[in-house]
Design a protein around this motif. Structure first.
Motif, PDB file in Angstrom:
ATOM      1  N   PHE A 118      24.093 -22.533 -35.157  1.00 48.01           N
ATOM      2  CA  PHE A 118      24.398 -23.507 -36.209  1.00 48.01           C
ATOM      3  C   PHE A 118      23.556 -23.306 -37.471  1.00 48.01           C
ATOM      4  N   GLU A 119      22.949 -22.138 -37.614  1.00 45.80           N
ATOM      5  CA  GLU A 119      22.245 -21.757 -38.843  1.00 45.80           C
ATOM      6  C   GLU A 119      23.162 -20.789 -39.590  1.00 45.80           C
ATOM      7  N   ASP A 120      24.304 -21.287 -40.017  1.00 44.56           N
ATOM      8  CA  ASP A 120      25.371 -20.419 -40.493  1.00 44.56           C
ATOM      9  C   ASP A 120      25.828 -20.733 -41.913  1.00 44.56           C
ATOM     10  N   LYS A 121      25.116 -21.590 -42.587  1.00 45.46           N
ATOM     11  CA  LYS A 121      25.529 -22.034 -43.921  1.00 45.46           C
ATOM     12  C   LYS A 121      25.295 -20.934 -44.960  1.00 45.46           C
ATOM     13  N   ILE A 122      26.310 -20.657 -45.766  1.00 49.25           N
ATOM     14  CA  ILE A 122      26.178 -19.731 -46.891  1.00 49.25           C
ATOM     15  C   ILE A 122      26.334 -20.547 -48.165  1.00 49.25           C
ATOM     16  N   THR A 123      25.386 -20.378 -49.071  1.00 45.33           N
ATOM     17  CA  THR A 123      25.436 -21.068 -50.344  1.00 45.33           C
ATOM     18  C   THR A 123      25.680 -20.050 -51.440  1.00 45.33           C
ATOM     19  N   ILE A 124      26.695 -20.295 -52.249  1.00 40.25           N
ATOM     20  CA  ILE A 124      27.029 -19.391 -53.345  1.00 40.25           C
ATOM     21  C   ILE A 124      26.948 -20.178 -54.650  1.00 40.25           C
ATOM     22  N   THR A 125      26.118 -19.672 -55.553  1.00 45.07           N
ATOM     23  CA  THR A 125      25.922 -20.313 -56.855  1.00 45.07           C
ATOM     24  C   THR A 125      26.480 -19.400 -57.936  1.00 45.07           C
ATOM     25  N   LEU A 126      27.269 -19.980 -58.824  1.00 46.88           N
ATOM     26  CA  LEU A 126      27.835 -19.230 -59.943  1.00 46.88           C
ATOM     27  C   LEU A 126      27.028 -19.527 -61.203  1.00 46.88           C
ATOM     28  N   GLU A 127      26.440 -18.498 -61.777  1.00 46.12           N
ATOM     29  CA  GLU A 127      25.678 -18.640 -63.021  1.00 46.12           C
ATOM     30  C   GLU A 127      26.192 -17.621 -64.022  1.00 46.12           C
ATOM     31  N   ASN A 128      26.983 -18.067 -64.981  1.00 46.60           N
ATOM     32  CA  ASN A 128      27.573 -17.184 -65.998  1.00 46.60           C
ATOM     33  C   ASN A 128      28.218 -15.964 -65.347  1.00 46.60           C
ATOM     34  N   ASP A 129      27.600 -14.793 -65.475  1.00 42.55           N
ATOM     35  CA  ASP A 129      28.200 -13.578 -64.904  1.00 42.55           C
ATOM     36  C   ASP A 129      27.522 -13.158 -63.606  1.00 42.55           C
ATOM     37  N   LYS A 130      26.688 -14.030 -63.021  1.00 45.91           N
ATOM     38  CA  LYS A 130      26.012 -13.728 -61.755  1.00 45.91           C
ATOM     39  C   LYS A 130      26.555 -14.619 -60.650  1.00 45.91           C
ATOM     40  N   ILE A 131      26.620 -14.040 -59.449  1.00 51.65           N
ATOM     41  CA  ILE A 131      26.990 -14.784 -58.246  1.00 51.65           C
ATOM     42  C   ILE A 131      25.822 -14.631 -57.284  1.00 51.65           C
ATOM     43  N   ILE A 132      25.169 -15.742 -56.943  1.00 54.52           N
ATOM     44  CA  ILE A 132      23.991 -15.720 -56.078  1.00 54.52           C
ATOM     45  C   ILE A 132      24.395 -16.223 -54.695  1.00 54.52           C
ATOM     46  N   ILE A 133      24.154 -15.396 -53.679  1.00 55.52           N
ATOM     47  CA  ILE A 133      24.555 -15.703 -52.298  1.00 55.52           C
ATOM     48  C   ILE A 133      23.294 -15.884 -51.458  1.00 55.52           C
ATOM     49  N   ARG A 138      23.147 -11.289 -42.119  1.00 55.93           N
ATOM     50  CA  ARG A 138      24.392 -10.613 -41.746  1.00 55.93           C
ATOM     51  C   ARG A 138      25.570 -11.128 -42.566  1.00 55.93           C
ATOM     52  N   GLU A 139      25.685 -12.438 -42.682  1.00 54.00           N
ATOM     53  CA  GLU A 139      26.821 -13.021 -43.407  1.00 54.00           C
ATOM     54  C   GLU A 139      26.695 -12.813 -44.914  1.00 54.00           C
ATOM     55  N   VAL A 140      25.479 -12.843 -45.437  1.00 52.19           N
ATOM     56  CA  VAL A 140      25.281 -12.613 -46.871  1.00 52.19           C
ATOM     57  C   VAL A 140      25.681 -11.189 -47.237  1.00 52.19           C
ATOM     58  N   VAL A 141      25.269 -10.221 -46.421  1.00 55.38           N
ATOM     59  CA  VAL A 141      25.607  -8.825 -46.703  1.00 55.38           C
ATOM     60  C   VAL A 141      27.117  -8.606 -46.606  1.00 55.38           C
ATOM     61  N   ARG A 142      27.747  -9.202 -45.605  1.00 57.39           N
ATOM     62  CA  ARG A 142      29.209  -9.073 -45.471  1.00 57.39           C
ATOM     63  C   ARG A 142      29.916  -9.697 -46.673  1.00 57.39           C
ATOM     64  N   THR A 143      29.474 -10.870 -47.066  1.00 58.98           N
ATOM     65  CA  THR A 143      30.085 -11.547 -48.209  1.00 58.98           C
ATOM     66  C   THR A 143      29.856 -10.761 -49.494  1.00 58.98           C
ATOM     67  N   GLU A 144      28.657 -10.223 -49.647  1.00 65.67           N
ATOM     68  CA  GLU A 144      28.353  -9.406 -50.832  1.00 65.67           C
ATOM     69  C   GLU A 144      29.286  -8.190 -50.893  1.00 65.67           C
ATOM     70  N   PHE A 145      29.470  -7.533 -49.775  1.00 64.50           N
ATOM     71  CA  PHE A 145      30.357  -6.363 -49.724  1.00 64.50           C
ATOM     72  C   PHE A 145      31.790  -6.745 -50.094  1.00 64.50           C
ATOM     73  N   ARG A 146      32.281  -7.854 -49.521  1.00 63.78           N
ATOM     74  CA  ARG A 146      33.640  -8.293 -49.825  1.00 63.78           C
ATOM     75  C   ARG A 146      33.778  -8.673 -51.298  1.00 63.78           C
ATOM     76  N   LEU A 147      32.763  -9.349 -51.834  1.00 69.41           N
ATOM     77  CA  LEU A 147      32.816  -9.741 -53.257  1.00 69.41           C
ATOM     78  C   LEU A 147      32.893  -8.513 -54.154  1.00 69.41           C
ATOM     79  N   LYS A 148      32.096  -7.511 -53.845  1.00 71.78           N
ATOM     80  CA  LYS A 148      32.115  -6.295 -54.661  1.00 71.78           C
ATOM     81  C   LYS A 148      33.468  -5.612 -54.596  1.00 71.78           C
ATOM     82  N   THR A 149      34.166  -5.767 -53.469  1.00 69.86           N
ATOM     83  CA  THR A 149      35.495  -5.173 -53.355  1.00 69.86           C
ATOM     84  C   THR A 149      36.496  -5.909 -54.238  1.00 69.86           C
TER      85      THR A 149
END
Length: 151
Positions: A118-133, A138-149
């Motif tokens: 249950f430590e599975d929360k991902i927080t994504i913040t949008l700041e102008n042209d940056k996306i902070i994850i 494991r989930e951050v890296v997967r999400t980062e890879f998908r976002l770059k795609t």
């Protein structure tokens, strides 16, 4: 020190103990070990090494298991938001909360939540042209890879 550090340490300590009990139980059932072996280990100096592993690993894991990554997005914040929603949905995450430019996601499947203790929360913040994850490595890296795609 992160606000959930103590909770994470306790969860991973309990997880390691359960893992030890399950593995030892399977060895007992398979006839590969006996109760005498456990008694021998606990009466020797090896118990200190085993105890150190059970204490040190949970103390260190929260520092290495949770990260923050930054991805360059597009200049349009609304477009970044739609890309983030599409990316997380394709990864099996659902939007739990959205406050201003910060979105919080959790896995949709109960099995994924249990597996992550249950430590599975991902927080994504949008700041102008940056996306902070931020979240579990494991989930951050997967999400980062998908976002770059998608970007």
């Amino acid at each position: 020190m992160p606000e959930r550090y103590i909770i994470r340490v306790v969860k991973y300590f309990i997880y390691l103990c359960l893992l030890f009990v399950i593995i030892y139980g399977m060895l007992l059932i398979a006839g590969q070990t006996t109760w005498d072996t456990l008694a021998t280990v606990t009466h020797r100096k090896d118990i200190w090494l085993l105890g150190a592993v059970f204490v040190i690993l949970p103390l260190l894991y929260p520092f290495f298991g949770f990260v923050t990554r930054t991805v360059r997005g597009r200049m349009d914040s609304d477009e970044n938001r739609s890309i983030v929603l599409k990316t997380t949905e394709s990864g099996g995450f659902i939007l739990v909360r959205e406050v201003h430019n910060t979105m919080t996601f959790r896995p949709g499947a109960a099995t994924a939540r249990v597996r992550a203790l249950f430590e599975d929360k991902i927080t994504i913040t949008l700041e102008n042209d940056k996306i902070i994850i931020s979240g579990p490595r494991r989930e951050v890296v997967r999400t980062e890879f998908r976002l770059k795609t998608f970007l």
